[in-house]
Design a protein around this motif. Sequence first.
Motif, PDB file in Angstrom:
ATOM      1  N   LYS A  56       0.718  -1.095   0.094  1.00 29.40           N
ATOM      2  CA  LYS A  56       0.110  -0.111  -0.267  1.00 29.40           C
ATOM      3  C   LYS A  56       0.973   1.158   0.117  1.00 29.40           C
ATOM      4  O   LYS A  56       0.737   2.263  -0.642  1.00 29.40           O
ATOM      5  N   LEU A  57       2.110   1.135   0.907  1.00 30.16           N
ATOM      6  CA  LEU A  57       3.076   2.105   0.877  1.00 30.16           C
ATOM      7  C   LEU A  57       3.327   2.667  -0.427  1.00 30.16           C
ATOM      8  O   LEU A  57       3.712   3.798  -0.701  1.00 30.16           O
ATOM      9  N   MET A  58       3.632   1.474  -1.312  1.00 27.84           N
ATOM     10  CA  MET A  58       4.287   1.519  -2.580  1.00 27.84           C
ATOM     11  C   MET A  58       3.030   1.903  -3.585  1.00 27.84           C
ATOM     12  O   MET A  58       3.387   1.574  -5.057  1.00 27.84           O
ATOM     13  N   GLY A  59       2.042   2.284  -3.188  1.00 28.73           N
ATOM     14  CA  GLY A  59       0.893   2.703  -4.126  1.00 28.73           C
ATOM     15  C   GLY A  59       0.000   1.526  -4.623  1.00 28.73           C
ATOM     16  O   GLY A  59      -0.688   1.938  -5.604  1.00 28.73           O
ATOM     17  N   VAL A  60       0.084   0.452  -4.229  1.00 26.65           N
ATOM     18  CA  VAL A  60      -0.715  -0.522  -4.678  1.00 26.65           C
ATOM     19  C   VAL A  60      -2.412  -0.377  -4.040  1.00 26.65           C
ATOM     20  O   VAL A  60      -2.579   0.007  -2.999  1.00 26.65           O
ATOM     21  N   GLU A  61      -3.171  -0.340  -5.014  1.00 27.75           N
ATOM     22  CA  GLU A  61      -4.675  -0.167  -4.491  1.00 27.75           C
ATOM     23  C   GLU A  61      -5.295  -1.389  -4.134  1.00 27.75           C
ATOM     24  O   GLU A  61      -5.157  -2.469  -4.549  1.00 27.75           O
ATOM     25  N   VAL A  62      -5.744  -1.528  -3.122  1.00 31.11           N
ATOM     26  CA  VAL A  62      -6.269  -2.713  -2.348  1.00 31.11           C
ATOM     27  C   VAL A  62      -7.521  -2.527  -1.745  1.00 31.11           C
ATOM     28  O   VAL A  62      -8.012  -1.546  -1.135  1.00 31.11           O
ATOM     29  N   HIS A  72      -5.330  -4.433  -6.945  1.00 30.90           N
ATOM     30  CA  HIS A  72      -5.176  -3.939  -8.466  1.00 30.90           C
ATOM     31  C   HIS A  72      -3.665  -3.774  -8.721  1.00 30.90           C
ATOM     32  O   HIS A  72      -2.996  -2.925  -8.262  1.00 30.90           O
ATOM     33  N   GLY A  73      -3.249  -4.746  -9.468  1.00 29.37           N
ATOM     34  CA  GLY A  73      -1.929  -4.880 -10.012  1.00 29.37           C
ATOM     35  C   GLY A  73      -1.249  -3.577 -10.617  1.00 29.37           C
ATOM     36  O   GLY A  73      -1.795  -2.771 -11.223  1.00 29.37           O
ATOM     37  N   LYS A  74      -0.047  -3.309 -10.569  1.00 31.77           N
ATOM     38  CA  LYS A  74       0.549  -2.114 -11.179  1.00 31.77           C
ATOM     39  C   LYS A  74       1.474  -2.634 -12.024  1.00 31.77           C
ATOM     40  O   LYS A  74       2.325  -1.631 -12.892  1.00 31.77           O
ATOM     41  N   GLY A  75       1.890  -3.813 -12.381  1.00 35.04           N
ATOM     42  CA  GLY A  75       2.886  -4.157 -13.466  1.00 35.04           C
ATOM     43  C   GLY A  75       4.307  -4.120 -12.971  1.00 35.04           C
ATOM     44  O   GLY A  75       4.292  -3.665 -11.704  1.00 35.04           O
TER      45      GLY A  75
END
Length: 432
Positions: A56-62, A72-75
């Motif tokens: 989550k800290l690295m911007g992954v939407e959960v 929601h994967g970021k690639g």
Amino acid sequence: MISGVVTKGINGIPRIPGDKSISHRSIIIPSISNGICEINNILHSEDVIHTLEAFKLMGVEVEKNEKKLIIHGKGLNSLNVSNNEIYLGNSGTSARLLTGLLSSQKFKSVLTGDKSLSNRPMRRIAEPLIKMNAKIHTTNGSLPITIEKSDLKSTDIDLEIPSAQIKSGLLLAAINTKGETKITENKITRDHTEIMLESFGANIDIQKKGGRKIIKIIGQKELVSNNIDVPNDLSSSAFFIVSALINKNSRIILKNINNNPTRNGIILALKKMGAKISLINERINNNEKICDIEVVNSNLHGVELGPEFADLMIDEYPILAVAASFASSPSIFRGLKELRVKESDRLKLILINLQNCGVDCKSENDDLFIYPSKNYKIKNNFIQTDFDHRIAMSFCVMGTKIGPLNIENSECINTSFPTFKEQLNKLGGRIF
Ligand code: S3P
């Protein structure tokens, strides 16, 4: 927490939580894949929550709904830099896997952990990554670890220490590195990372030769998300299996348990000791073997296990040592060096605590010897856990036979099995 003697056996169907190793990977791999992943039955324990918070800290939407976690994967290359240090609590799996993954990202990260994790060896993951050109600085070989932005190079790596955490960290670095990385395992360890990467479309080739495994991975191919059903955890089940085996008038059924052949040493070892354990409804889900397990109380005898067992059940020696204490003959467990660098020095704590419970036991050259007796005279009923969840749960099980035992710092059980006490009590345990 105090664990008292069980009076009417251990009976029923406990709710075993989702597998811890697969839960970590179910957050990490979908986060760097493309698409949305729905995860069913993920373990909600402190260790896994630390991995989730990191992403989550690295911007992954959960998202979370009643039953599922949705990622929601970021690639492969779109994680965001974390402006803060990433704190991983007690979780060695998070630390080793993230060190690998973050070495391949185009930003700097700092990983920290609690006191126990900050004493655990991290050169074992840093050094092979440095061979791949990673820029990693440990603090005297441990956390905090700083991972600088670098340009990884594909390399051939021979794994000297049998560790799924090291292998997985390297695989997660290789997946985002140009060219072919070749990882050779000289002893087989748990393979959940390979299984999941393969099913997410990674360019990965696995060959087994004798006791060795060669994994070739061609990096920088984007992964595609799949939904994941996390099976229940065999390592957590082991505490219930042994409770039922050693207490008279017991019968339990464990549902939907992970029975991956790289993890099932505890079942093989207990069966060798005469345990009445039946695997039923064997099936495959998400390429992982699963089954239900029936356990009936049994007259156990001692066993000698060679070091090859340690690779298949490294986390289960504390609870196996408890089972061996109630067998009709001595046991020898060989090659337990890796037990010394887990959440605690588990070999030391098994010996101290068993001896305090009155069990005659010793270690020689990382081999453990247990000489069981029919009656135990407790010398000291305070169980030293050093905040290690598996030591705490194993001696709760010991308490079901010879209690009351006072388990110090038992809140550490929350790292892997927050509902342990409630579930054991539901089946006849007397923990308060
Ligand atoms: C784990 C691997 C094992 C195990 C740990 C979980 C994993 O550690 O002890 O509890 O999820 O990969 P090592 O790989 O260091 O043996």
